[in-house]
Design a protein around this motif. Structure first.
Motif, short mmCIF file in Angstrom:
data_model
loop_
_atom_site.label_atom_id
_atom_site.label_comp_id
_atom_site.label_asym_id
_atom_site.label_seq_id
_atom_site.Cartn_x
_atom_site.Cartn_y
_atom_site.Cartn_z
N LEU A 58 -3.36 4.33 -6.57
CA LEU A 58 -2.07 4.52 -5.84
C LEU A 58 -1.46 5.48 -6.32
O LEU A 58 -0.47 6.24 -5.64
CB LEU A 58 -1.29 3.25 -5.65
N ILE A 59 -1.32 6.13 -7.28
CA ILE A 59 -0.55 7.34 -7.86
C ILE A 59 -1.04 8.54 -7.26
O ILE A 59 -2.40 8.93 -7.47
CB ILE A 59 -0.42 7.44 -9.53
N ARG A 60 -0.41 9.29 -6.64
CA ARG A 60 -0.75 10.27 -5.65
C ARG A 60 -0.30 11.87 -6.38
O ARG A 60 -0.67 12.95 -5.93
CB ARG A 60 -0.19 10.45 -4.55
N GLY A 61 0.51 11.69 -7.60
CA GLY A 61 0.94 12.81 -8.27
C GLY A 61 1.99 12.51 -9.38
O GLY A 61 2.53 11.30 -9.13
N PHE A 62 2.32 13.63 -10.29
CA PHE A 62 3.40 13.16 -11.27
C PHE A 62 4.59 14.12 -11.19
O PHE A 62 4.51 15.24 -10.72
CB PHE A 62 2.74 13.28 -12.77
N ILE A 63 5.57 13.71 -11.75
CA ILE A 63 6.83 14.74 -11.80
C ILE A 63 7.26 14.65 -13.17
O ILE A 63 7.20 13.60 -13.79
CB ILE A 63 7.82 14.05 -10.88
N VAL A 64 7.46 15.62 -13.85
CA VAL A 64 7.92 15.89 -15.11
C VAL A 64 9.58 16.05 -15.06
O VAL A 64 9.92 17.25 -14.47
CB VAL A 64 7.41 16.94 -16.13
N ASN A 94 0.80 -1.22 0.04
CA ASN A 94 -0.04 0.13 0.21
C ASN A 94 0.78 1.23 0.02
O ASN A 94 0.69 2.11 0.75
CB ASN A 94 -0.95 0.04 1.07
N ALA A 95 1.83 1.53 -1.03
CA ALA A 95 2.72 2.46 -1.09
C ALA A 95 2.34 3.57 -1.87
O ALA A 95 1.75 3.16 -3.04
CB ALA A 95 3.90 1.98 -1.51
N PRO A 96 2.18 4.57 -1.58
CA PRO A 96 1.65 5.99 -2.45
C PRO A 96 2.75 6.05 -3.52
O PRO A 96 4.23 5.96 -3.19
CB PRO A 96 1.68 7.10 -1.43
N VAL A 97 2.42 6.13 -4.70
CA VAL A 97 3.45 6.18 -5.76
C VAL A 97 3.43 7.53 -6.45
O VAL A 97 2.47 8.36 -6.78
CB VAL A 97 2.76 5.20 -6.90
N LEU A 98 4.65 8.06 -6.80
CA LEU A 98 4.92 9.33 -7.61
C LEU A 98 5.32 8.89 -8.92
O LEU A 98 6.17 8.15 -9.02
CB LEU A 98 5.93 10.31 -6.99
N LEU A 99 4.55 9.37 -9.98
CA LEU A 99 4.87 8.88 -11.23
C LEU A 99 5.75 9.87 -11.99
O LEU A 99 5.45 11.01 -12.05
CB LEU A 99 3.84 8.59 -12.43
N ALA A 100 6.87 9.55 -12.63
CA ALA A 100 8.04 10.20 -13.11
C ALA A 100 8.05 10.01 -14.62
O ALA A 100 7.92 9.12 -15.14
CB ALA A 100 9.45 10.11 -12.69
N GLY A 101 8.01 11.21 -15.46
CA GLY A 101 8.14 11.09 -16.93
C GLY A 101 9.19 12.20 -17.23
O GLY A 101 9.66 12.67 -16.49
#
Length: 481
Positions: free
Chosen positions: A184-190, A152-159
């Motif tokens: 589970l994805i709580r936000g994104f990073i570019v 149950n890990a919160p995920v940050l998605l990187a592009g």
């Protein structure tokens, strides 16, 4: 957990920067990567091996290396198969398709290692592998969403905006993955933005609106990243541009199964060195030193070297009076013969070596994984490094050893004229003392580079870079700080 829209989007470095950021704020931080694929590994204090990226992340977190930071390490030996390292020790080999059936059984080891780290840390920063949207590999997944769901890990998605198409990368991930995974994805990073960041403000807003995930930051390209040890051999391509005015030329043939290639990183930063990574199809240039690097499949890489005609180039280099240094697998290639009777690195067999050292190697036995220190035999210059190999090398050339360890034992071998040498120790050039001595022997000025200090300064600078461009308040809330 930091997951990516693909490979090489900067996950490893993002985790390292965040490790340093939070460690400097007083947290006990541990890096973790459930499954890694790399032939660039590091020896841990508990006597095993992990991916080099996790070693850098542990350094960023200011903690000792542990096998539990990378419980499953896959070390490619062929185009379709890899050696499987579990909690630091070899458990066997498998073809890619067969490995898919093994993954569910490995989840117990992954979770065991994770719980060990979680018990001693305030914060565990987890790195995913490859792409979060590899739905063809989702069943039994232990590397990305399968692991994130399990804990149950919160995920940050990187592009990665530098490679283009980052809007489609992130929105395509949302479309491709299971809704429960997407939750589970709580936000994104570019990551890796070049130029005017304001030009992508509308792009960030568009992604946030269409995905429903908040934008956590647009991270500008960080050119100093090249000063940090690379995990992927693809990064070696950046060493290909010639350095005008360099006093010394060092050539390294790029073989397909090259391993522990961070041996070369410090040389690439030396102002007086032109480090030439010789790609397939190219001849070895006229050089002061040819380095044969480590290999995950020595016999196969030796066959590749011969197919490229590099053995002929090396022979001509030696006739011209040039120097040759073999490291680990490269050391084994320098001898008269290499035998692999048990098929440790490929099909069982025995082949002729390059014949530049009067020695023979037999692969087999337990892998030697140990940190070492001592002095070079010729000039008494101190060194520190590590060994990571299977096999024993014997023969008359070992009467001229290269290194003497602190316990009095010896390593390596050399030719009578001292121009051909090899050893099993990795990390020699990372030691400022040894690197300076080698450059001086070749006719250079030595070295004024403090390599370890450069790595530390770069980690500090990247942590500050992230703090300036990420919404650390929002990330802190996601983490639960």
């Amino acid at each position: 957990m930091i997951q990516g829209t693909g490979s090489d989007v900067g996950k490893s470095l993002l985790v390292a920067g965040l490790c340093r950021h939070f460690a400097d704020r007083g947290l006990r931080v541990r890096p973790f990567k459930p499954q890694n694929m790399s032939n660039n590994a590091a020896v841990t204090v508990d006597g095993g091996e992990i991916g080099r990226a996790q070693a850098l992340q542990a350094r960023a977190a200011r903690v000792a290396l542990s096998v539990h930071m990378n419980p499953v390490l896959l070390k490619p030996q062929s185009e379709i198969g890899a050696q499987i390292i579990v909690q630091g020790r070899m458990r066997g080999s498998a073809r890619a398709r067969d490995y898919q059936a093994l993954k569910p059984a490995l989840m117990a080891d992954v979770l065991d290692s994770f719980e060990r780290l979680r018990a001693e840390a305030d914060l565990v920063l987890v790195e995913g592998a490859g792409s979060a949207s590899e739905v063809n590999l989702r069943a039994g997944d232990i590397a990305n969403m399968g692991f994130a769901r399990a804990v149950n890990a919160p995920v940050l998605l990187a592009g990665d905006i530098d490679r283009g198409g980052v809007i489609a990368q992130i929105l395509g991930t949302k479309v491709a993955i299971d809704p429960e995974d997407a939750a589970l994805i709580r936000g994104f990073i570019v990551n890796k933005m070049r130029g005017d960041a304001s030009l992508f403000a509308d792009g960030m807003a568009f992604i946030a609106e269409r995905s429903g995930w908040p934008a956590l930051g647009l991270v500008p390209h960080f050119p100093q990243a090249g000063r940090l040890p690379a995990e992927d051999a693809l990064a070696l391509g950046s060493y290909g541009s010639r350095r005008a005015g360099a006093k010394l030329t060092i050539a390294v043939p790029m073989m397909p199964r090259i391993s522990n290639f961070d041996d070369l990183d410090p040389l690439a930063q030396e102002a007086e060195v032109d480090l030439v990574m010789v790609k397939p199809g190219q001849p070895l240039p006229v050089a002061d030193l040819v380095i044969l690097p480590g290999s995950k499949a020595t016999i196969a890489d030796l066959a590749f070297l011969r197919a490229e005609g590099w053995d002929i180039d090396i022979a001509a280099h030696v006739r011209r009076g040039g120097h040759v240094l073999g490291l680990c697998g490269g050391y084994q290639m320098l001898g008269r013969r290499i035998a692999d009777p048990d098929g440790i690195e490929g099909p069982p067999g025995e082949v002729a070596g390059l014949g530049l050292l009067d020695a023979v190697t037999r692969l087999g036995g337990d892998k030697r994984l140990v940190a070492v220190s001592g002095r070079s035999c010729a000039d008494g210059v101190a060194f520190s490094g590590y060994e990571m190999h299977v096999g024993v090398t014997e023969g008359p050339a070992l009467a001229r050893p290269l290194l003497r360890f602190d316990d009095g034992s010896l390593d390596g071998a050399g030719s009578a004229d001292g121009r051909i040498a090899g050893c099993y120790v990795h990390g020699l050039f990372g030691d400022d003392r040894q690197r300076a001595a080698w450059l001086a022997r070749l006719g250079g000025q030595g070295s004024s580079l403090a390599y370890e200090a450069v790595v530390e300064e770069t980690l500090d600078a990247f942590a500050a870079h992230l703090a300036s461009h990420l919404d650390m308040t929002a990330i802190g809330r996601i983490i639960g700080l």
